[in-house]
Scaffold this motif. Structure first.
Motif, PDB file in Angstrom:
ATOM      1  N   ASP A  42      16.129  -6.476  32.893  1.00 18.10           N
ATOM      2  CA  ASP A  42      16.218  -5.348  33.818  1.00 18.10           C
ATOM      3  C   ASP A  42      16.207  -5.871  35.257  1.00 18.10           C
ATOM      4  O   ASP A  42      16.202  -7.089  35.486  1.00 18.10           O
ATOM      5  N   ILE A  64      15.217  -7.228  28.121  1.00 25.36           N
ATOM      6  CA  ILE A  64      15.575  -5.924  27.524  1.00 25.36           C
ATOM      7  C   ILE A  64      16.348  -6.183  26.232  1.00 25.36           C
ATOM      8  O   ILE A  64      16.797  -7.310  25.991  1.00 25.36           O
ATOM      9  N   SER A  65      16.513  -5.132  25.428  1.00 27.11           N
ATOM     10  CA  SER A  65      17.258  -5.291  24.173  1.00 27.11           C
ATOM     11  C   SER A  65      18.754  -5.113  24.435  1.00 27.11           C
ATOM     12  O   SER A  65      19.148  -4.620  25.498  1.00 27.11           O
ATOM     13  N   GLU A 103      19.606  -1.698  25.411  1.00 23.00           N
ATOM     14  CA  GLU A 103      19.237  -1.306  26.781  1.00 23.00           C
ATOM     15  C   GLU A 103      20.206  -1.863  27.837  1.00 23.00           C
ATOM     16  O   GLU A 103      20.112  -1.507  29.008  1.00 23.00           O
ATOM     17  N   GLY A 121      21.954   0.240  30.414  1.00 26.74           N
ATOM     18  CA  GLY A 121      21.261   0.654  31.642  1.00 26.74           C
ATOM     19  C   GLY A 121      21.492  -0.308  32.809  1.00 26.74           C
ATOM     20  O   GLY A 121      21.095  -0.013  33.934  1.00 26.74           O
TER      21      GLY A 121
END
Ligand code: SAM
Length: 462
Positions: free
Chosen positions: A82, A88-89, A92, A95
Motif C-alpha cells: 500500500d 497487501i494481497s 488488494e 486499490g
C-alpha cells in the motif's frame, strides 16, 4: 537515468530494441534535435500512413506492469504494497492507482540498473533512453529560487502543492523499514552494483521526481487490454514525438480490436521533416509548463489560465469594526459562503477570448436568503435544490449564467480580482529574468498570462 551526453547513444539502441520487441517503425527514425529526441521522416510520407505501431504488450500500462511482475520478483514485491509500504494481497492490488503501478515499475527499473543487472529485462533499453531530469525541466524539479519566479502565475500554488504532495507520498512509502531493507538487499546483491555513495542503496527523492516527470510528460490515455476503458499508459517510440499545434502532421490512434497504439500521419510529410503531434488543443501555457516543462513557441498569449484566487476576504478578527456596518455585514455573509465552499481550490479560469468562468465567485454571488437545509438528515446546505458539491463543480456557474443579478455580482468580483489583485501581482513579478532554466520559462509564462489578463472584458463577459 541517463546523462545528456550518453543519451544519443541510447537513442541508437532504442530503434533496435523496438524492432526486437515487435514495435514497427516505418518511414521515420528517432533522432536528437533541438527539443531533445524527436521523430523525423526518412522519406516522403502520404497522409494516413502508419509511422509507428506498438502492440499492447509493449505499451507500459497497469496491465503490462502486473504481467511483467509475474516473472520479476522484486517488482512484484514493490507492487504488492500500500502507499505506506505495507504488504497487501493480490486482490488488494486493485486499490493501488494506475499512476502508482507505473511509479513502482520505474523504481524497479532504476534499481535494477543500479545493481548492474541487464539480464531478463525487456524494458531496459527504452527506460535508459528516457531524458534526464534537467532535459525535461518540469517545475517540480526547479530550484526553489526558480519556483519563486512563478509567483503570480496560474501554476505557482499548483507547483508548490505538487512538490509537497510528492514529498509526502515519497516519505510515506520509504519510511517503511521493510521497503528500505528490500531495496538495499536487492541493489547490493546485484551482479555489478553501481554504488558510489551510501544513498545509492536507496531510491532518492530526485529519482521519485524523475519518475513523476517521465509520467507527466510522456503518458497518454490508452485502453486497458480487456476493457474499452481508458487508463494511463506510456507508449515507447510514440513517446518520442514532440509537440507543435500549428505544424502538427501526425496523431496517435488507439485500436482496441487490433490491440495496438499507432502513430499515424495526418498530412503529407516531406523526407527529413520532424513528425509532430498536438499535445492538446485547449491546453494553456501554464499547463504546458506544469506538465511538459516548456511553452510552445507559437503562443502569443496564454490560451487559458486557471488562476488560484487568493484569500479575498481577510481575517475575521482583523477587520472587525472596520468600515460602515452594512459593509461588514456583507463581508460576514461572504465569509460564511466562503466557509461553505470548503477547502477545494478557488479558481478563476480565464480564456484567450477574454471570457472567464469561476464557480467560486459565482457561489459568493448567490443570494444568501435562498440557501436552505436539505439532504436526508436536513443538515446539508442547498441552494435552489442543488448541493454545495454540485455548485462547486459547475452548478454555481450555471446558476450565474441563467441569473443576470448573480452574474452581475460575480462579474464585478472578477473584475476587481483581475484589476486589483492578479494583474498587479504579475506586473510586480515581471522583472527581467535570465532566459535559461526555470526562471526563463517562468518569465515567459508571466508575460503571456499578463497579456491574457489584459484582455479580460469588464461587465461580466463569459
Ligand atoms: C513526449 S516527450 C517527447 C520526446 C522528448 N523530446 C524526448 O527527448 O524524449 C515530451 C517532452 O519533449 C519536449 N518537447 C516536446 N515538444 C516540444 C516543443 N515544441 N518545444 C520544446 N520542448 C518540447 C519537452 O521536454 C516535453 O516534456
Amino acid at each position: 537515468m541517463t546523462s545528456e551526453f550518453d543519451r544519443s547513444k541510447k537513442l541508437d539502441t532504442l530503434a533496435n530494441w523496438a524492432e526486437a520487441q515487435g514495435i514497427t517503425i516505418e518511414s521515420c527514425e528517432i533522432r536528437a534535435g533541438s527539443n531533445g529526441a524527436g521523430l523525423y521522416a526518412t522519406r516522403d510520407v502520404a497522409a494516413g500512413d502508419n509511422l509507428v505501431t506498438v502492440p499492447y504488450h509493449k505499451v507500459l500500462s497497469r496491465d503490462t506492469v502486473v504481467e511483467y511482475a509475474q516473472t520479476h520478483e522484486f517488482l512484484r514485491s514493490l507492487l504488492l504494497r500500500d502507499a505506506a509500504g505495507a504488504p497487501i494481497s493480490e486482490a488488494e492490488l486493485t486499490g493501488v492507482s494506475d499512476k502508482d503501478v507505473l511509479t513502482r515499475f520505474f523504481i524497479s527499473e532504476i534499481l535494477t540498473n543500479r545493481r548492474g543487472d541487464a539480464s531478463n529485462n525487456n524494458w531496459a533499453a527504452w527506460v535508459e533512453s528516457l531524458p534526464a531530469l534537467r532535459e525535461m525541466n518540469l517545475p517540480i524539479a526547479w530550484d526553489r529560487q526558480d519556483i519563486e519566479d512563478l509567483a503570480g502565475t496560474s501554476i505557482y500554488d499548483a507547483t508548490l502543492s505538487k512538490i509537497n504532495f510528492l514529498k509526502f507520498r515519497y516519505k510515506r512509502f520509504f519510511e517503511s523499514i521493510e521497503v528500505r531493507n528490500l531495496i538495499k538487499e536487492y541493489v547490493t546483491t546485484g551482479p555489478a552494483p553501481k554504488l558510489r555513495t551510501e544513498s545509492d542503496v536507496e531510491l532518492a527523492f530526485k529519482d521519485w521526481v524523475l519518475i513523476e516527470s517521465w509520467i507527466s510528460s510522456r503518458s497518454l490515455e490508452v485502453f486497458y487490454r480487456d476493457q474499452r476503458e481508458l487508463c494511463l499508459g506510456l507508449v515507447p517510440v510514440v513517446d518520442m514525438a514532440n509537440h507543435d499545434s500549428v505544424h502538427s502532421n501526425a496523431k496517435y490512434e488507439l485500436d482496441f480490436d487490433g490491440k495496438v497504439v499507432s502513430l499515424v500521419s495526418t498530412t503529407t510529410i516531406a523526407a527529413n521533416t520532424e513528425v509532430l503531434i498536438d499535445y492538446g488543443e485547449d491546453k494553456g501555457a501554464g499547463e504546458f509548463v506544469f506538465s511538459y516543462g516548456f511553452i510552445p513557441a507559437t503562443f502569443n498569449d496564454a490560451v487559458v489560465a486557471n488562476f488560484i484566487i487568493p484569500d479575498l476576504l481577510g481575517d475575521e478578527e482583523e477587520s472587525e469594526g472596520a468600515g460602515p456596518a452594512d459593509e461588514s455585514d456583507e463581508l460576514t455573509v461572504l465569509r460564511a459562503k466562503d466557509k461553505m465552499f470548503g477547502t477545494v481550490p478557488r479558481l478563476l479560469r480565464v480564456k484567450a477570448d477574454g471570457t472567464w468562468t469561476s464557480d467560486y465567485l459565482s457561489f459568493l454571488a448567490l443570494p444568501a436568503g435562498e440557501f436552505s437545509f436539505g439532504g436526508s438528515d436536513g443538515t446539508e446546505v442547498e441552494f435552489r435544490g442543488a448541493s454545495v458539491g454540485a455548485l462547486r463543480a459547475g452548478g454555481a456557474q450555471a446558476v450565474a449564467e441563467n441569473d443576470a443579478a448573480v452574474m452581475e455580482r460575480a462579474a464585478s468580483m472578477a473584475d476587481s480580482l483581475v484589476v486589483d489583485v492578479l494583474r498587479p501581482e504579475l506586473e510586480q513579478d515581471a522583472a527581467p529574468v535570465p532566459s535559461t532554466g526555470g526562471a526563463g520559462v517562468a518569465g515567459r509564462l508571466a508575460e503571456l498570462e499578463r497579456l491574457l489578463l489584459a484582455k479580460i472584458k469588464t461587465s461580466g463577459a463569459r
